[in-house]
Every structure is written in structure tokens, then in C-alpha cells.
Design an enzyme around this catalytic site. Structure first.
Site, PDB file in Angstrom:
ATOM      1  N   LYS A  13      27.095   4.599  -1.900  1.00  0.00           N
ATOM      2  CA  LYS A  13      26.535   4.235  -0.586  1.00  0.00           C
ATOM      3  C   LYS A  13      25.543   5.309  -0.125  1.00  0.00           C
ATOM      4  O   LYS A  13      24.436   4.999   0.312  1.00  0.00           O
ATOM      5  CB  LYS A  13      27.654   4.060   0.453  1.00  0.00           C
ATOM      6  N   ARG A  88      34.955   0.310   8.687  1.00  0.00           N
ATOM      7  CA  ARG A  88      35.921   0.468   7.593  1.00  0.00           C
ATOM      8  C   ARG A  88      37.224  -0.261   7.874  1.00  0.00           C
ATOM      9  O   ARG A  88      38.143  -0.201   7.055  1.00  0.00           O
ATOM     10  CB  ARG A  88      36.246   1.949   7.456  1.00  0.00           C
ATOM     11  N   ARG A 127      31.185  15.041  -8.338  1.00  0.00           N
ATOM     12  CA  ARG A 127      30.073  15.067  -7.373  1.00  0.00           C
ATOM     13  C   ARG A 127      29.842  16.489  -6.837  1.00  0.00           C
ATOM     14  O   ARG A 127      30.789  17.191  -6.474  1.00  0.00           O
ATOM     15  CB  ARG A 127      30.392  14.139  -6.190  1.00  0.00           C
ATOM     16  N   ARG A 157      33.019  18.482  -2.212  1.00  0.00           N
ATOM     17  CA  ARG A 157      33.773  18.142  -0.997  1.00  0.00           C
ATOM     18  C   ARG A 157      35.263  18.349  -1.226  1.00  0.00           C
ATOM     19  O   ARG A 157      35.771  18.083  -2.305  1.00  0.00           O
ATOM     20  CB  ARG A 157      33.502  16.671  -0.629  1.00  0.00           C
ATOM     21  N   ARG A 168      42.194   7.791  -1.224  1.00  0.00           N
ATOM     22  CA  ARG A 168      41.053   7.138  -0.556  1.00  0.00           C
ATOM     23  C   ARG A 168      40.837   5.731  -1.121  1.00  0.00           C
ATOM     24  O   ARG A 168      40.514   4.800  -0.376  1.00  0.00           O
ATOM     25  CB  ARG A 168      39.778   7.990  -0.725  1.00  0.00           C
TER      26      ARG A 168
END
Ligand code: AP5
Length: 214
Positions: A13, A88, A127, A157, A168
Site C-alpha cells: 500500500k 480498517r 523491509r 519498524r 497483524r
């Protein structure tokens, strides 16, 4: 053009939203980025949100809706916006509907990016993000330049650890995935495959919007 980017953690996203900002000159509104900035500044909202985010759980709907309300009212949203990571939950989607009606705006489309679970885990645990530019990298598919690593500019992160990523994904399936049918019923859903290269996904996204007359 008023759009939502929907998809599980790691679907791309943020990566796609950044390309859309360049292409369409409308702002990306990432609730995750806004929340991380609040956590960094230790604001009251940041202090309330931190524990939920660290665990990979959702921040309560009322806090999120208040935050999005003030962001959407800003001038740079006049010509359109890309909502990244919001809504969400069904209550957030209902809240957005009321909010847009108060602002005399309407949604044009909801782009749902679809990627397999194991690919998502692989993407998120590798990431890295640049502190100075916000650019999103991936150690496996698109590594940051050596000088950014050496200077300490890129970071991972806290919620990209594998156990938190898996939580998640569970939270996504339970709370967020029902939005796919919610927006399908309202005729706004545009699904695209997210498993190709970022450039290929973006080409498909643009074609999907074009075909829809957007
Ligand atoms: P948030 O920051 O929104 O995280 P997320 O939705 O889990 O999404 P991500 O940012 O992890 O993934 P992405 O889809 O943007 O992928 P990206 O492009 O970075 O939210 C964080 C937390 O904040 C939540 O857990 C929650 O606690 C809270 N929160 C936020 N919004 C909320 C809300 N509305 N309500 C309640 N709580 C909320 O890409 C990922 C990686 O894959 C990168 O390394 C990238 O380089 C790579 N990649 C991207 N595309 C491709 C591709 N096509 N092929 C190969 N690799 C790719």
C-alpha cells in the site's frame, strides 16, 4: 480522485501510494505514518496508540476517526486523497462515510491489493525504510544503497518482527478483510494482484482506475 488503498500488511500500500502521489499529485494519508509520528513526538495520542501498535493490534476506532477527520479537512485534500491503511474496521468505514458526507466529498474507488500470506511475511521481515526520505526498501527485492546502510539512515519498524507480523495478519483477516465485501456491495471495489514487481503492480493499478473512468 478520492481513493482507499486496502490490503494486508505488506501488500505494498505504502509503495503504491508513493507512486500515486507522483502520478496524480494528491496526498497520501497513511494512518500508520501519522500514528508513528505521534509516538515519536510522545503526544497524548502517541502514548495511547503505542502499546497497540507494538503488539500489532489495531488502535481504537474513536482515536483513528478523530485523527482522520482533522487530516481530511486540510486544504491539500481539496483535489483528492489516497487513504492508506484506513479504514480498517467496519465502524471506521461507517465513520468515514459520515465524515465524507459532512465534508461534501465522496469516495471514487477502493483498490484492494491481493498478496499471499507467506510472501507478506517475507516482505515485511526484510523491509527497511529511509529516515531522511521515507523511501521503502526491501533487503530481498530492492535493497537500499550501501551508503544509506553505512550512515544509519535506514531502519526496520519495531512491528516487522515475525511474531508481530503474524499477529497483524490475523488481525487483518478478522477485522479488516470484511471490508472487501462491504465495498464490493457498494460497487466501489477494484481488486488488483499485488504479487508482481512494484512497477507492474502500479501499471495494473493505473489501468484499473482508467478502465473505471477515474
Ligand atoms: P501501517 O503502517 O498502516 O501498517 P500496515 O497496514 O500493516 O501496512 P504496512 O505499512 O506494513 O505495509 P504496506 O502494505 O504499506 O507495504 P509496503 O509498501 O511498506 O499500520 C501500523 C500499525 O498502526 C497497525 O498495526 C495499527 O496498530 C496501527 N494503525 C494504522 N492504521 C490504523 C487504523 N486505520 N486503525 C487502527 N489502527 C491502525 O511494502 C512492504 C515491503 O514489501 C517493503 O519492503 C517493500 O519494498 C516491499 N514491496 C512492496 N511492494 C512489493 C512488490 N510488488 N514486490 C516485492 N516487494 C514489494
Amino acid at each position: 480522485m478520492n481513493l482507499i488503498l486496502l490490503g494486508p500488511p505488506g501488500a505494498g500500500k505504502g509503495t503504491q501510494a508513493k507512486m500515486m502521489v507522483e502520478e496524480f499529485c494528491i496526498p497520501q494519508i497513511s494512518t500508520g505514518d501519522i500514528l508513528r509520528a505521534e509516538v515519536t513526538s510522545s503526544s497524548e495520542l502517541g502514548r495511547k496508540a503505542k502499546a497497540y501498535m507494538d503488539a500489532g493490534d489495531l488502535v481504537p476506532d474513536d482515536l483513528i476517526l478523530k485523527m482522520v477527520k482533522s487530516r481530511l479537512a486540510q486544504k491539500d485534500c481539496a483535489e483528492g486523497f489516497i487513504l492508506d491503511g484506513f479504514p480498517r474496521t467496519i465502524p471506521q468505514a461507517e465513520g468515514l462515510k459520515s465524515l465524507l458526507s459532512e465534508l461534501s466529498k465522496k469516495l471514487d474507488g477502493v483498490v484492494s491489493i491481493e498478496v499471499e500470506d507467506e510472501e507478506l511475511v517475507k516482505r515485511l521481515t526484510s523491509r527497511w525504510i529511509s529516515k531522511s526520505t521515507g523511501k521503502i526498501y526491501n533487503m530481498l527485492f530492492d535493497p537500499p544503497p550501501r551508503d544509506l546502510i553505512d550512515s544509519g539512515d535506514v531502519y526496520q519498524r519495531d512491528d516487522d518482527k515475525e511474531a508481530t507480523v503474524r499477529n497483524r495478519l490475523q488481525v487483518y483477516k478478522k477485522k479488516t478483510e470484511p471490508l472487501i465485501n462491504y465495498y464490493k456491495r457498494s460497487g466501489l471495489l477494484l481488486s488488483i494482484p499485488g504479487s508482481g514487481e512494484p512497477g507492474e503492480v502500479f501499471a495494473c493499478l493505473k489501468k484499473t482506475l482508467y478502465d473505471k473512468g477515474l
